[in-house]
Write a protein that holds these residues in place. Sequence first.
Motif, PDB file in Angstrom:
ATOM      1  N   ALA A  77       3.300  -9.382 -12.282  1.00  0.00           N
ATOM      2  CA  ALA A  77       2.939  -9.694 -10.687  1.00  0.00           C
ATOM      3  C   ALA A  77       1.415  -9.104 -10.579  1.00  0.00           C
ATOM      4  O   ALA A  77       0.912  -9.757  -9.758  1.00  0.00           O
ATOM      5  CB  ALA A  77       3.994  -8.902  -9.759  1.00  0.00           C
ATOM      6  N   ILE A  78       1.268  -7.986 -10.977  1.00  0.00           N
ATOM      7  CA  ILE A  78      -0.266  -7.445 -10.741  1.00  0.00           C
ATOM      8  C   ILE A  78      -1.103  -8.414 -11.530  1.00  0.00           C
ATOM      9  O   ILE A  78      -2.207  -8.710 -10.925  1.00  0.00           O
ATOM     10  CB  ILE A  78      -0.192  -5.898 -11.236  1.00  0.00           C
ATOM     11  CG1 ILE A  78       0.692  -5.192 -10.369  1.00  0.00           C
ATOM     12  CG2 ILE A  78      -1.676  -5.715 -11.277  1.00  0.00           C
ATOM     13  CD1 ILE A  78       0.762  -3.518 -11.095  1.00  0.00           C
ATOM     14  N   HIS A  96       7.152  -1.846   1.794  1.00  0.00           N
ATOM     15  CA  HIS A  96       7.472  -3.411   2.065  1.00  0.00           C
ATOM     16  C   HIS A  96       8.861  -3.493   1.767  1.00  0.00           C
ATOM     17  O   HIS A  96       9.447  -4.713   2.011  1.00  0.00           O
ATOM     18  CB  HIS A  96       6.789  -4.497   0.908  1.00  0.00           C
ATOM     19  CG  HIS A  96       5.234  -4.283   1.135  1.00  0.00           C
ATOM     20  ND1 HIS A  96       4.606  -5.018   2.278  1.00  0.00           N
ATOM     21  CD2 HIS A  96       4.293  -3.382   0.597  1.00  0.00           C
ATOM     22  CE1 HIS A  96       3.267  -4.984   1.861  1.00  0.00           C
ATOM     23  NE2 HIS A  96       2.964  -3.989   1.214  1.00  0.00           N
ATOM     24  N   ASP A  97       9.821  -2.637   1.472  1.00  0.00           N
ATOM     25  CA  ASP A  97      11.134  -2.666   1.339  1.00  0.00           C
ATOM     26  C   ASP A  97      11.540  -3.806   0.566  1.00  0.00           C
ATOM     27  O   ASP A  97      12.704  -4.374   0.452  1.00  0.00           O
ATOM     28  CB  ASP A  97      11.623  -2.861   2.760  1.00  0.00           C
ATOM     29  CG  ASP A  97      13.252  -2.523   2.766  1.00  0.00           C
ATOM     30  OD1 ASP A  97      13.553  -1.605   2.190  1.00  0.00           O
ATOM     31  OD2 ASP A  97      14.212  -3.099   3.662  1.00  0.00           O
ATOM     32  N   LEU A 125       7.018 -10.186  -3.618  1.00  0.00           N
ATOM     33  CA  LEU A 125       6.199 -10.475  -2.555  1.00  0.00           C
ATOM     34  C   LEU A 125       5.390 -11.714  -3.133  1.00  0.00           C
ATOM     35  O   LEU A 125       5.392 -12.072  -4.194  1.00  0.00           O
ATOM     36  CB  LEU A 125       5.294  -9.357  -2.504  1.00  0.00           C
ATOM     37  CG  LEU A 125       5.758  -7.964  -2.033  1.00  0.00           C
ATOM     38  CD1 LEU A 125       4.678  -6.906  -2.045  1.00  0.00           C
ATOM     39  CD2 LEU A 125       6.383  -7.998  -0.720  1.00  0.00           C
ATOM     40  N   SER A 126       4.956 -12.542  -2.062  1.00  0.00           N
ATOM     41  CA  SER A 126       4.214 -13.643  -2.338  1.00  0.00           C
ATOM     42  C   SER A 126       2.682 -13.047  -3.031  1.00  0.00           C
ATOM     43  O   SER A 126       2.370 -11.954  -2.913  1.00  0.00           O
ATOM     44  CB  SER A 126       3.818 -14.240  -0.838  1.00  0.00           C
ATOM     45  OG  SER A 126       2.890 -13.446  -0.039  1.00  0.00           O
ATOM     46  N   ARG A 154       1.043  -9.497  -2.273  1.00  0.00           N
ATOM     47  CA  ARG A 154       0.623  -8.406  -3.388  1.00  0.00           C
ATOM     48  C   ARG A 154      -0.772  -8.197  -3.293  1.00  0.00           C
ATOM     49  O   ARG A 154      -0.852  -6.952  -3.521  1.00  0.00           O
ATOM     50  CB  ARG A 154       0.926  -9.355  -4.621  1.00  0.00           C
ATOM     51  CG  ARG A 154       2.552  -9.532  -5.048  1.00  0.00           C
ATOM     52  CD  ARG A 154       2.692 -10.099  -6.360  1.00  0.00           C
ATOM     53  NE  ARG A 154       3.495 -11.090  -6.497  1.00  0.00           N
ATOM     54  CZ  ARG A 154       3.914 -11.888  -7.365  1.00  0.00           C
ATOM     55  NH1 ARG A 154       3.004 -12.341  -8.329  1.00  0.00           N
ATOM     56  NH2 ARG A 154       4.897 -12.705  -7.368  1.00  0.00           N
ATOM     57  N   GLN A 155      -1.675  -9.067  -3.059  1.00  0.00           N
ATOM     58  CA  GLN A 155      -2.898  -8.808  -2.783  1.00  0.00           C
ATOM     59  C   GLN A 155      -3.327  -7.872  -1.667  1.00  0.00           C
ATOM     60  O   GLN A 155      -4.127  -6.681  -1.852  1.00  0.00           O
ATOM     61  CB  GLN A 155      -3.785 -10.021  -2.558  1.00  0.00           C
ATOM     62  CG  GLN A 155      -5.143  -9.989  -2.893  1.00  0.00           C
ATOM     63  CD  GLN A 155      -6.072 -11.047  -2.997  1.00  0.00           C
ATOM     64  OE1 GLN A 155      -5.573 -12.300  -2.730  1.00  0.00           O
ATOM     65  NE2 GLN A 155      -7.303 -10.975  -3.336  1.00  0.00           N
ATOM     66  N   VAL A 156      -2.534  -7.951  -0.679  1.00  0.00           N
ATOM     67  CA  VAL A 156      -2.707  -7.272   0.376  1.00  0.00           C
ATOM     68  C   VAL A 156      -2.219  -5.564   0.182  1.00  0.00           C
ATOM     69  O   VAL A 156      -2.749  -4.750   0.347  1.00  0.00           O
ATOM     70  CB  VAL A 156      -2.029  -7.723   1.811  1.00  0.00           C
ATOM     71  CG1 VAL A 156      -1.815  -6.655   2.839  1.00  0.00           C
ATOM     72  CG2 VAL A 156      -2.701  -8.898   2.388  1.00  0.00           C
ATOM     73  N   ALA A 157      -1.190  -5.858  -0.655  1.00  0.00           N
ATOM     74  CA  ALA A 157      -0.577  -4.389  -0.872  1.00  0.00           C
ATOM     75  C   ALA A 157      -1.255  -3.691  -1.730  1.00  0.00           C
ATOM     76  O   ALA A 157      -1.453  -2.292  -1.834  1.00  0.00           O
ATOM     77  CB  ALA A 157       0.890  -4.585  -1.683  1.00  0.00           C
ATOM     78  N   LEU A 158      -1.878  -4.222  -2.630  1.00  0.00           N
ATOM     79  CA  LEU A 158      -3.007  -3.828  -3.586  1.00  0.00           C
ATOM     80  C   LEU A 158      -4.202  -3.160  -2.594  1.00  0.00           C
ATOM     81  O   LEU A 158      -4.729  -2.089  -3.136  1.00  0.00           O
ATOM     82  CB  LEU A 158      -3.377  -4.392  -4.795  1.00  0.00           C
ATOM     83  CG  LEU A 158      -2.367  -5.025  -5.818  1.00  0.00           C
ATOM     84  CD1 LEU A 158      -2.791  -5.931  -6.695  1.00  0.00           C
ATOM     85  CD2 LEU A 158      -2.234  -3.672  -6.737  1.00  0.00           C
ATOM     86  N   GLN A 159      -4.714  -4.045  -1.789  1.00  0.00           N
ATOM     87  CA  GLN A 159      -5.808  -3.663  -1.196  1.00  0.00           C
ATOM     88  C   GLN A 159      -5.456  -2.550  -0.232  1.00  0.00           C
ATOM     89  O   GLN A 159      -6.135  -1.592   0.186  1.00  0.00           O
ATOM     90  CB  GLN A 159      -6.267  -4.674  -0.370  1.00  0.00           C
ATOM     91  CG  GLN A 159      -7.102  -5.738  -1.134  1.00  0.00           C
ATOM     92  CD  GLN A 159      -7.438  -6.996  -0.447  1.00  0.00           C
ATOM     93  OE1 GLN A 159      -6.755  -7.244   0.710  1.00  0.00           O
ATOM     94  NE2 GLN A 159      -8.557  -7.928  -1.117  1.00  0.00           N
TER      95      GLN A 159
END
Length: 180
Positions: free
Chosen positions: A52-53, A99-100, A106-107, A111-116
């Motif tokens: 996913a990453i 994000h539970d 995640l979409s 995922r991009q938002v989570a990494l940022q």
Amino acid sequence: MELTRRDALYALVMGGGIGVSGVAYADRKAAENEGIENESGFSTDQLQTVVAIAEVVYPTEVTGIAAFVKQYVTGLRPEKQASLIPVIDAFSAHVREIHDRPFWELSISDRQVALQELGVDRMSPDPTGTLPERVRYHLINQLLYGLFTAPKGSKLVGIENPVGYPGGYQSYQTAPDVTE
């Protein structure tokens, strides 16, 4: 551009993950175990997280990411795998807390938002640093290194012959581009 498990093996050899003599063995072993759950120290959740990453950090024209990444990560030297596992677990726990859900559920945009949000795009890689620094060093940089040491991946950035790849007779017979 579709990546394959064989591309991952090339990346491992060129990147120093395994020896040249280990390619044939690893390729044969991977083909034998294709339908069997991985024999590495990674759990299915850990591998899904790494894939996913990669789906976020690899260029959009790259396909076949799951097979490439699983082969690449499980083909790394055992000590490198051992250094990845705690980082994957810490990253997964962090994402689940916020994000539970697991990161891989995640979409792509989430995922991009989570990494940022974690700040990995602003951190310097550090193998023993904070979580964002370790994620950058152990996961993102390792995945990008694997991509760009494979001949197909290196062509994305204009490198025809990555280090350790002979490139073939044709590349030596082609005249250099002098249009610059």
